[in-house]
Design a protein around this motif. Structure first.
Motif, PDB file in Angstrom:
ATOM      1  N   PRO A  76      21.757  56.409  40.701  1.00 29.13           N
ATOM      2  CA  PRO A  76      23.075  56.073  40.144  1.00 29.13           C
ATOM      3  C   PRO A  76      23.529  57.128  39.133  1.00 29.13           C
ATOM      4  O   PRO A  76      22.881  57.334  38.107  1.00 29.13           O
ATOM      5  CB  PRO A  76      22.829  54.719  39.473  1.00 29.13           C
ATOM      6  CG  PRO A  76      21.371  54.722  39.126  1.00 29.13           C
ATOM      7  CD  PRO A  76      20.691  55.551  40.184  1.00 29.13           C
ATOM      8  N   ARG A  77      24.605  57.806  39.455  1.00 30.20           N
ATOM      9  CA  ARG A  77      25.150  58.881  38.623  1.00 30.20           C
ATOM     10  C   ARG A  77      24.084  59.927  38.275  1.00 30.20           C
ATOM     11  O   ARG A  77      24.033  60.447  37.163  1.00 30.20           O
ATOM     12  CB  ARG A  77      25.781  58.301  37.363  1.00 30.20           C
ATOM     13  CG  ARG A  77      27.051  57.483  37.642  1.00 30.20           C
ATOM     14  CD  ARG A  77      28.160  58.378  38.153  1.00 30.20           C
ATOM     15  NE  ARG A  77      29.401  57.628  38.386  1.00 30.20           N
ATOM     16  CZ  ARG A  77      29.958  57.453  39.576  1.00 30.20           C
ATOM     17  NH1 ARG A  77      29.391  57.949  40.666  1.00 30.20           N
ATOM     18  NH2 ARG A  77      31.089  56.790  39.695  1.00 30.20           N
ATOM     19  N   GLY A  78      23.265  60.218  39.249  1.00 32.96           N
ATOM     20  CA  GLY A  78      22.241  61.241  39.081  1.00 32.96           C
ATOM     21  C   GLY A  78      22.180  62.098  40.327  1.00 32.96           C
ATOM     22  O   GLY A  78      22.815  61.803  41.347  1.00 32.96           O
ATOM     23  N   GLU A 111      24.674  59.731  43.722  1.00 30.66           N
ATOM     24  CA  GLU A 111      26.074  59.696  43.311  1.00 30.66           C
ATOM     25  C   GLU A 111      26.180  60.392  41.954  1.00 30.66           C
ATOM     26  O   GLU A 111      26.266  59.751  40.913  1.00 30.66           O
ATOM     27  CB  GLU A 111      26.579  58.247  43.245  1.00 30.66           C
ATOM     28  CG  GLU A 111      26.697  57.638  44.623  1.00 30.66           C
ATOM     29  CD  GLU A 111      27.335  56.264  44.623  1.00 30.66           C
ATOM     30  OE1 GLU A 111      28.075  55.984  45.571  1.00 30.66           O
ATOM     31  OE2 GLU A 111      27.094  55.483  43.682  1.00 30.66           O
ATOM     32  N   PRO A 112      26.136  61.711  41.971  1.00 36.11           N
ATOM     33  CA  PRO A 112      26.024  62.470  40.717  1.00 36.11           C
ATOM     34  C   PRO A 112      27.241  62.337  39.817  1.00 36.11           C
ATOM     35  O   PRO A 112      28.371  62.124  40.267  1.00 36.11           O
ATOM     36  CB  PRO A 112      25.863  63.917  41.205  1.00 36.11           C
ATOM     37  CG  PRO A 112      25.399  63.800  42.624  1.00 36.11           C
ATOM     38  CD  PRO A 112      26.080  62.578  43.151  1.00 36.11           C
ATOM     39  N   ASN A 113      26.994  62.493  38.536  1.00 33.21           N
ATOM     40  CA  ASN A 113      28.058  62.529  37.533  1.00 33.21           C
ATOM     41  C   ASN A 113      28.569  63.963  37.435  1.00 33.21           C
ATOM     42  O   ASN A 113      28.479  64.610  36.393  1.00 33.21           O
ATOM     43  CB  ASN A 113      27.505  62.046  36.191  1.00 33.21           C
ATOM     44  CG  ASN A 113      28.586  61.940  35.122  1.00 33.21           C
ATOM     45  OD1 ASN A 113      29.711  61.546  35.407  1.00 33.21           O
ATOM     46  ND2 ASN A 113      28.232  62.294  33.900  1.00 33.21           N
ATOM     47  N   HIS A 135      28.953  55.153  52.264  1.00 33.83           N
ATOM     48  CA  HIS A 135      28.277  53.956  51.749  1.00 33.83           C
ATOM     49  C   HIS A 135      28.094  54.103  50.239  1.00 33.83           C
ATOM     50  O   HIS A 135      27.050  54.516  49.756  1.00 33.83           O
ATOM     51  CB  HIS A 135      26.931  53.763  52.449  1.00 33.83           C
ATOM     52  CG  HIS A 135      27.067  53.596  53.919  1.00 33.83           C
ATOM     53  ND1 HIS A 135      26.026  53.784  54.796  1.00 33.83           N
ATOM     54  CD2 HIS A 135      28.137  53.271  54.688  1.00 33.83           C
ATOM     55  CE1 HIS A 135      26.444  53.582  56.029  1.00 33.83           C
ATOM     56  NE2 HIS A 135      27.715  53.267  55.981  1.00 33.83           N
ATOM     57  N   VAL A 136      29.146  53.750  49.507  1.00 35.22           N
ATOM     58  CA  VAL A 136      29.159  54.031  48.077  1.00 35.22           C
ATOM     59  C   VAL A 136      28.672  52.840  47.274  1.00 35.22           C
ATOM     60  O   VAL A 136      28.826  51.688  47.680  1.00 35.22           O
ATOM     61  CB  VAL A 136      30.574  54.433  47.605  1.00 35.22           C
ATOM     62  CG1 VAL A 136      31.073  55.638  48.377  1.00 35.22           C
ATOM     63  CG2 VAL A 136      31.551  53.273  47.731  1.00 35.22           C
ATOM     64  N   PRO A 325      31.484  63.482  46.088  1.00 36.04           N
ATOM     65  CA  PRO A 325      31.169  62.404  47.021  1.00 36.04           C
ATOM     66  C   PRO A 325      29.729  61.899  46.887  1.00 36.04           C
ATOM     67  O   PRO A 325      28.830  62.618  46.447  1.00 36.04           O
ATOM     68  CB  PRO A 325      31.374  63.046  48.402  1.00 36.04           C
ATOM     69  CG  PRO A 325      32.183  64.264  48.167  1.00 36.04           C
ATOM     70  CD  PRO A 325      31.852  64.732  46.791  1.00 36.04           C
ATOM     71  N   THR A 326      29.542  60.649  47.281  1.00 35.72           N
ATOM     72  CA  THR A 326      28.197  60.126  47.511  1.00 35.72           C
ATOM     73  C   THR A 326      27.551  60.965  48.606  1.00 35.72           C
ATOM     74  O   THR A 326      28.201  61.304  49.599  1.00 35.72           O
ATOM     75  CB  THR A 326      28.272  58.659  47.965  1.00 35.72           C
ATOM     76  OG1 THR A 326      28.912  57.891  46.943  1.00 35.72           O
ATOM     77  CG2 THR A 326      26.891  58.095  48.252  1.00 35.72           C
TER      78      THR A 326
END
Length: 380
Positions: A76-78, A111-113, A135-136, A325-326
């Motif tokens: 998650p956001r990484g 899903e990187p920040n 697939h987010v 993007p994811t």
């Protein structure tokens, strides 16, 4: 450089906090919320060390899906790395893929920040074998407010109605206080439950919110350099009208989860405007520079799902931000592709039944769903 599992909370959190691509969702504690002990224990915290210095990190959550063998590992956001072109990203993701595969992982999802406006990030992941995915978990679009100006300027930059509602609500006798203890958690969760039932979104168990408040307490932040989460409650004549949680980590703050009463008389007082304003003021008091309202819809047009959420957030001022993007890396094709096909089929079937579904209102609680069972999957 050496890649390995990291167990030092403070080292991890300080790196994530101080790196521009860091995020609340990559803190050491993010995997520890809720009652699923097996899931907590299965999370991977992979880091790259240059000597004793941490230079790259990724928190991976392990998700399983019914009869599907193996697991999906999700960041998650990484990951959190300093740049797209250096050797750290490749070293980190190769190690993460190896560790996930050893534990039965059939794919990595990240899903990187990292901003969509900087295409070198997506290109770097593509070179490592990742491909974009629909697939987010978190929507790519967010609304962000720079809260460094003084309060007078922040109010001046808001839309007139927002500024008026903040003042009128305060003059009407609505007060905002910080919550603490089990009784206030009960109040918050009751308002969350009302909102979830009214707006038809998935509500996390109370234990998730209890754990978040404990893991992100001021004491934990002092000890482990992690985030701080506070609970704010709007009241009128002693009765709770709305409640929200807001997190701070480094120079960033995030509006997390909000619930508002369905009582028509109470809602006329518009407590959510004053509540968000006080959340911003609290974030400023913690030294934050930016306030992230989190998700806004993919399609910014009237009539689209969550458009009311977007309008509410936009009214406070700020700017649009879109993440890259994811992306997914296939680790076991024999499991990944049938799984992917099944998820697409389920999404399409659910989408047909949700065309007329109502979007969340201006209380702006996000609309999460479990696992792979909805078009947009979110996390706390």
């Amino acid at each position: 450089m050496e890649a390995r599992i990291i167990t030092d909370r403070r080292q991890w959190n300080e790196f994530v906090r101080d790196t521009p691509t860091g995020h609340l969702c990559q803190t050491y504690e993010w995997a520890e919320h809720g009652e699923d002990v097996a899931a907590r224990d299965a999370a991977l915290r992979v880091g790259v060390l240059d000597g004793e210095r941490l230079v790259g990190a990724v928190l991976l959550l392990r998700s399983t899906f019914g009869r599907v063998p193996g697991a999906l590992y999700y960041a998650p956001r990484g990951p959190v790395v300093p740049d797209a072109d250096g050797p750290v990203l490749a070293e980190l993701m190769h190690a993460a893929a190896k560790l996930a595969r050893q534990r039965g992982g059939f794919a990595l999802r990240v899903e990187p920040n990292m901003p969509d406006a900087e295409p070198q990030w997506a290109a770097a992941f593509a070179r490592l074998g990742f491909h974009p995915s629909d697939h987010v978990i978190y929507l790519r679009n967010t609304w962000i407010l720079d809260i460094r100006p003084d309060e007078k300027q922040l109010l001046a930059d808001m839309q007139t109605t927002w500024r008026y509602n903040i003042g009128k609500t305060g003059r009407s006798g609505v007060t905002i206080r910080q919550g603490s203890g089990e009784a206030d958690l009960d109040t918050f969760y009751r308002l969350q439950t009302e909102t979830a039932e009214r707006e038809q979104f998935y509500l996390y168990p109370k234990a998730v919110f209890r754990d978040m408040l404990a893991h992100y307490s001021p004491e934990a932040a002092e000890r482990d350099a992690t985030a701080i989460l506070t609970l704010l409650i709007a009241e009128y004549e002693g009765q709770p009208l709305a409640a929200t949680t807001v997190a701070t980590f480094g120079t960033w703050a995030w509006s997390m989860h909000t619930g508002i009463t369905g009582d028509a008389t109470a809602r006329k007082l518009r407590p959510n405007y004053l509540l968000q304003w006080e959340a911003m003021r609290w974030a400023r008091s913690q030294g934050c520079a930016f306030f992230d309202f989190r998700n806004i819809p993919e399609v910014l047009e009237p009539g689209q799902p969550m458009y009311g959420v977007y309008e509410f957030k936009k009214g406070f001022g700020g700017f649009f931000h879109r993440n890259m993007p994811t992306m997914e890396l296939v680790l076991n094709p024999l499991i990944y592709y049938p799984y992917n096909w099944a998820v697409d089929l389920r999404h399409n079937l659910r989408a047909r039944g949700q065309k007329n579904a109502a979007a969340p209102d201006a209380a702006h609680s996000e609309a999460p769903s479990k696992g792979e069972t909805a078009q947009v999957e979110t996390a706390p």
